[in-house]
Design an enzyme around this catalytic site. Structure first.
Site, PDB file in Angstrom:
ATOM      1  N   THR A 137       1.435   3.358  -9.632  1.00  0.00           N
ATOM      2  CA  THR A 137       1.542   2.457 -10.770  1.00  0.00           C
ATOM      3  C   THR A 137       2.623   1.401 -10.532  1.00  0.00           C
ATOM      4  O   THR A 137       3.367   1.452  -9.567  1.00  0.00           O
ATOM      5  CB  THR A 137       1.908   3.232 -12.047  1.00  0.00           C
ATOM      6  OG1 THR A 137       3.294   3.628 -11.984  1.00  0.00           O
ATOM      7  CG2 THR A 137       1.048   4.482 -12.214  1.00  0.00           C
TER       8      THR A 137
ATOM      9  N   LEU B 157       1.830  -1.973   6.222  1.00  0.00           N
ATOM     10  CA  LEU B 157       2.586  -2.259   7.443  1.00  0.00           C
ATOM     11  C   LEU B 157       3.750  -1.278   7.614  1.00  0.00           C
ATOM     12  O   LEU B 157       4.447  -0.981   6.643  1.00  0.00           O
ATOM     13  CB  LEU B 157       3.129  -3.693   7.398  1.00  0.00           C
ATOM     14  CG  LEU B 157       2.095  -4.819   7.405  1.00  0.00           C
ATOM     15  CD1 LEU B 157       2.793  -6.159   7.269  1.00  0.00           C
ATOM     16  CD2 LEU B 157       1.268  -4.777   8.681  1.00  0.00           C
TER      17      LEU B 157
ATOM     18  N   GLY C 181      -6.866  -8.975  -6.671  1.00  0.00           N
ATOM     19  CA  GLY C 181      -5.938  -7.849  -6.630  1.00  0.00           C
ATOM     20  C   GLY C 181      -4.726  -8.055  -5.764  1.00  0.00           C
ATOM     21  O   GLY C 181      -4.051  -7.095  -5.389  1.00  0.00           O
TER      22      GLY C 181
ATOM     23  N   GLU D  16       0.542  -8.630  -8.819  1.00  0.00           N
ATOM     24  CA  GLU D  16       0.763  -7.573  -9.793  1.00  0.00           C
ATOM     25  C   GLU D  16      -0.002  -7.918 -11.071  1.00  0.00           C
ATOM     26  O   GLU D  16      -0.385  -9.089 -11.281  1.00  0.00           O
ATOM     27  CB  GLU D  16       2.261  -7.450 -10.109  1.00  0.00           C
ATOM     28  CG  GLU D  16       3.139  -7.120  -8.913  1.00  0.00           C
ATOM     29  CD  GLU D  16       3.062  -5.660  -8.513  1.00  0.00           C
ATOM     30  OE1 GLU D  16       2.389  -4.886  -9.233  1.00  0.00           O
ATOM     31  OE2 GLU D  16       3.661  -5.288  -7.490  1.00  0.00           O
TER      32      GLU D  16
ATOM     33  N   ASP E 213       9.695  -9.839  -7.061  1.00  0.00           N
ATOM     34  CA  ASP E 213       9.055  -8.850  -6.196  1.00  0.00           C
ATOM     35  C   ASP E 213       9.619  -8.940  -4.774  1.00  0.00           C
ATOM     36  O   ASP E 213       9.908  -7.922  -4.133  1.00  0.00           O
ATOM     37  CB  ASP E 213       7.539  -9.070  -6.189  1.00  0.00           C
ATOM     38  CG  ASP E 213       6.805  -7.961  -5.468  1.00  0.00           C
ATOM     39  OD1 ASP E 213       6.968  -6.794  -5.867  1.00  0.00           O
ATOM     40  OD2 ASP E 213       6.098  -8.246  -4.491  1.00  0.00           O
TER      41      ASP E 213
ATOM     42  N   LYS F  73      11.968  -6.291  -2.447  1.00  0.00           N
ATOM     43  CA  LYS F  73      11.606  -5.855  -1.105  1.00  0.00           C
ATOM     44  C   LYS F  73      12.752  -6.049  -0.114  1.00  0.00           C
ATOM     45  O   LYS F  73      13.055  -5.149   0.684  1.00  0.00           O
ATOM     46  CB  LYS F  73      10.366  -6.612  -0.638  1.00  0.00           C
ATOM     47  CG  LYS F  73       9.098  -6.223  -1.394  1.00  0.00           C
ATOM     48  CD  LYS F  73       7.882  -7.010  -0.926  1.00  0.00           C
ATOM     49  CE  LYS F  73       6.624  -6.553  -1.656  1.00  0.00           C
ATOM     50  NZ  LYS F  73       5.425  -7.290  -1.202  1.00  0.00           N
TER      51      LYS F  73
ATOM     52  N   GLY G 100      -3.286  -6.228  -1.057  1.00  0.00           N
ATOM     53  CA  GLY G 100      -4.666  -5.756  -1.197  1.00  0.00           C
ATOM     54  C   GLY G 100      -4.723  -4.259  -1.383  1.00  0.00           C
ATOM     55  O   GLY G 100      -3.930  -3.512  -0.808  1.00  0.00           O
TER      56      GLY G 100
END
Length: 814
Positions: free
Chosen positions: A554, A612, A663, A666, A677, A681, A796
């Site tokens: 989620t 990855l 998709g 988000e 985002d 990361k 994806g």
């Protein structure tokens, strides 16, 4: 001569009795058949006598119920003429029973002598009916009343056998060479006054063992409803299987620790003569069963079986006044013996400061009263503490004759239990090393049995039990991949994935045997219950399955709050949700600490690059002693998709909308477009590199106009992409005029991190980054001039699901 004993289930119905007769017909040797009462009848007799003693109504109805059971057996076995005779005899015996029970009710008295007459009636009736059925098959069968052969003392309900007389009686009574079958009721005997006595628990087995001893039987067969002694309780361990051959000692150890097939004291007469004992299944007579002899098979597993006893209390007597004082143990065990309390487990610290024993829970309060009274003076003097009781425990034991000659058995046992968060309260091992026992929590029994069985008996197939939250786009693809790869993983990697639970925002579904992945959507709709994460967690912990993995697919900001609880229970966590690892540093550090402390993997590869291997590569670099000096990365497949498709023919709004449909973004595209985002990361990569930093330490050069940043809802935000189209178009044209491409880049250098939109010239490695691809350049002490490059699809559902799948497989390597 063969002695065959058939238990209550074996003679529980006409259909089963026919199987018994068929088994006996196959015997080539003269056979003694010992039978129990029809299954459940002894309990009914006890219930009837209890009701009569209380002068309560209902005991006559129970006798009628017993009569009905026996009449049904007669009708299913005998022809019409024999039915009439047999029913009359059964009715006659049960009428006598009613008279006895009426007397008990009238006198309000139930002596042991009367109880013996009552409870032994079941075997008398079953042996009579089975004898009639055997005669009908034209077999030479002789019914002998065991009370004429087995002579006991006057303890009516647990009588001690007088072996000299008994063995002589049996040898004389079974001397008829013409009889092919001798049929005896089990359990019953008589004293020297010809009064009925009974042989106590396992009495029918005892009858058979006594007879086998007397006639020097070639084998003692125990026919029951299971195909031998199993490697573990098959009701708790699905992979358990019958043991082909074990020694007497191994069988005794397994039986003592809960294996219900044998009751050790009852078969001692057979052991005295070294008579082989064969455990067989009446309902599956073709199965090999288990042969018990002096020596077990040397081949195969060194551990022969795993057994357990539940409802155990651990008692601890401790105190400084015990050290070096002789007689403490004697007084402790003497106090327990005086109260007929049986000790199942003993361990004592070499310091002599404490003694631990395990007993049945129901006896724990009596034990405490007896022991505290025995050590009353020492307790008052504070030399010994009052007895400590710990309840809700169980004993689990590994058994095998050859364990003593193999190193590492106990180490492997405790390591496997520890890995699965099974806490060990006490340990005991005899010098013969035929048994290694441990006291554990009763709630951990099933997990412990399955864990040890997998370790010692299975082909090292690791079962991973999955609890998956989030079954939308990514979660649905994950389930598809698990279904497609399950056979390959089992056959090639010896890993079995079992999806035990799935949940979305509306419903959740549990199946401890594994959800059918061919039909999960229908099952969730039809059988799922209202989704509740607290209940989800409670159920997961109650199931307490080994190698459990909590999977978070989620973007929910509340689900990560559950990670710490999972890790504390040694439940691995696999997350594509970035919130936990990008939350405040103390929370991130705590989760990593819990993962190490409880040996529960916490994996989040997909947090940075979908499928990855970015985090995995980084961790290998750091673990091997390398040091990160600089990171340059395009970490948002979503933003890369957006800027690769944003051109003169497609508006910024249209491209963002398309990314959402496919998709790549988000559910809330602001997370991607605001740069938050990407900040998360690069923050995660910094932390994995060993830098204690917060999200606020990262500079965000946002390309969004103020109107977009101020939008409260997603629809409002999407509308600003239309109204601020000129702003986005100017960004595109500026890059085009410089012959550059727009890329949203995250960078780390000299301990400083920033994210933002950059103009990338043609000669840069990022320029030809197409579609939704991500790229990471790691500059390290070893990769100074030419960076280590990781490149590929970074967004994806398919690739994200594959990254989660990879982390799930990695949990099996803990």
């Amino acid at each position: 001569m063969i002695v065959s004993k058939f238990g209550g289930t074996s003679v529980g119905s006409a259909e089963n009795i026919k199987k018994v007769i068929h088994i006996v017909q196959q015997k080539e040797e003269q056979t003694v058949v010992v039978v129990s009462a029809l299954g459940g009848v002894t309990n009914l007799l006890i219930k009837a006598s209890d009701l009569a003693l209380m002068n309560a109504s209902g005991y006559e109805e129970i006798v009628d119920q017993i009569e009905k059971r026996h009449f049904e057996a007669i009708e299913g076995l005998l022809n019409h003429d024999n039915q009439t005779i047999s029913k009359a005899e059964v009715a006659k015996q049960l009428n006598k029973l009613k008279e006895i029970l009426n007397g008990v009710a009238l006198l309000n008295d139930l002596s042991d002598k009367t109880s013996a007459r009552i409870v032994g009636l079941g075997e008398m009736l079953s042996s009579f009916i089975i004898h009639q059925a055997i005669l009908q098959q034209n077999m030479k069968a002789k019914l002998i009343d065991s009370r004429e052969l087995i002579i006991t003392g006057d303890d009516y309900l647990n009588a001690q056998v007088k072996f000299t007389k008994t063995l002589g009686n049996i040898q004389q009574g079974l001397s008829d060479a013409d009889a092919r079958v001798f049929l005896l009721p089990g359990f019953v005997a008589s004293n020297e006054k010809n009064e009925t006595t009974t042989l106590g628990r396992g009495g029918s087995d005892y009858t058979a063992a006594i007879v086998a001893n007397a006639v020097s039987a070639s084998v003692l067969e125990i026919w029951t409803d299971v195909s031998g002694m199993y490697t573990a309780n098959p009701k708790l361990v699905k992979q358990a299987y019958p043991i082909e051959k074990i020694s007497y000692q191994e069988a005794m150890e397994l039986s003592h620790f809960g294996a219900k097939v044998l009751y050790p004291p009852t078969i001692q007469p057979a052991l005295d003569r070294r008579i082989p004992i064969l455990i067989k299944n009446t309902l599956a007579a073709e199965d090999k069963g288990t042969l018990i002899t002096e020596k077990s098979l040397v081949s195969g597993s060194i551990v022969k079986g795993i057994s357990h006893i539940e409802d155990i209390a651990l008692l601890t007597l401790e105190g400084n006044g015990m050290v070096g004082v002789p007689g403490i143990s004697k007084r402790l065990f003497g106090a327990l013996a005086e109260n007929n309390i049986n000790v199942k487990f003993i361990t004592q610290a070499s310091s002599e400061h404490s003694i631990c024993i395990a007993i049945n829970t129901e006896e724990s309060l009596l034990a405490k009263e007896a022991v505290d009274k025995e050590f009353e003076f020492e307790i008052l003097q504070h030399k010994v503490n009052p007895l400590i009781i710990e309840a809700d425990l169980a004993i689990i034991a590994l058994v095998g004759d050859n364990m003593k000659s193999h190193q590492g058995i106990s180490g492997k046992m405790f390591s496997e239990l520890g890995t699965n968060n099974v806490n060990i309260r006490a340990i005991a091992q005899g010098s013969t090393e035929k048994n290694i026992s441990a006291v554990i929590s009763e709630k951990d029994v099933k997990k412990a049995l399955n864990t040890l069985h997998a370790a010692f008996f299975e082909d090292q197939i690791k079962q991973i039990n999955l609890f998956i939250v989030g079954i939308g786009n990514v979660g649905g693809k994950l389930l598809d991949q698990i279904k497609a790869q399950s056979n390959y993983l089992l056959e090639q990697k010896h890993v079995q994935l079992k999806v035990v639970a799935i949940a979305n925002s509306r419903k959740m579904l549990f199946d401890s045997e594994g959800i059918d992945l061919n039909n999960w959507e229908t099952e969730l709709d039809d059988q799922g219950i209202l989704s509740d994460m607290d209940e989800f967690m409670d159920t997961m912990k109650t199931l307490n399955l080994r190698n459990s993995v909590f999977v978070d697919n989620t973007a929910n900001n509340k689900v990560p709050d559950l990670y710490a609880s999972c890790l504390r229970d040694s439940i691995a966590v696999v997350a594509c949700n970035k919130i936990a690892c990008s939350s405040n540093f103390e929370n991130y550090k705590e989760l990593k600490y819990l993962s190490r402390k409880y040996n529960a993997p916490f994996l989040f590869e997909t947090n940075v690059g979908a499928g990855l291997p970015i985090i995995d590569t980084l961790n290998i670099l750091i673990s091997s002693g390398d040091e990160i000096t600089e990171i340059q990365a395009v970490l948002s497949g979503s933003l890369n998709f957006v800027f690769n498709h944003f051109d003169a023919q497609h508006s910024f709004y249209d491209v963002v909308e398309q990314a959402g449909v496919e998709g790549y973004t988000e559910p809330d595209p602001r997370i991607d477009l605001s740069g938050v985002d990407v900040m998360r990361k690069i923050l995660i990569l910094m932390r994995e590199s060993g830098m204690p930093c917060e999200l606020e330490d990262i500079t965000n050069d946002s390309f969004l106009p103020q109107a977009s940043l101020d939008a409260v809802t997603v629809p409002e935000f999407m509308e600003t992409l239309k109204t601020q189209a000129d702003h986005f178009e100017s960004l595109r044209k500026e890059a085009e005029n410089k012959e550059c491409r727009l890329k949203y880049v995250a960078s780390l250098k000299n301990g400083k991190a920033k994210v933002g939109l950059q103009h990338i010239p043609k000669e840069h490695p990022f320029y030809n980054l197409d579609g939704k691809d991500n790229i990471v350049l790691f500059y390290t002490n070893r990769y100074k001039d030419q960076p280590l490059i990781i490149k590929g699809a970074g967004a994806g559902a398919e690739v994200t699901a594959s990254g989660i799948f990879g982390d799930i497989i990695r949990t099996g390597n803990k």
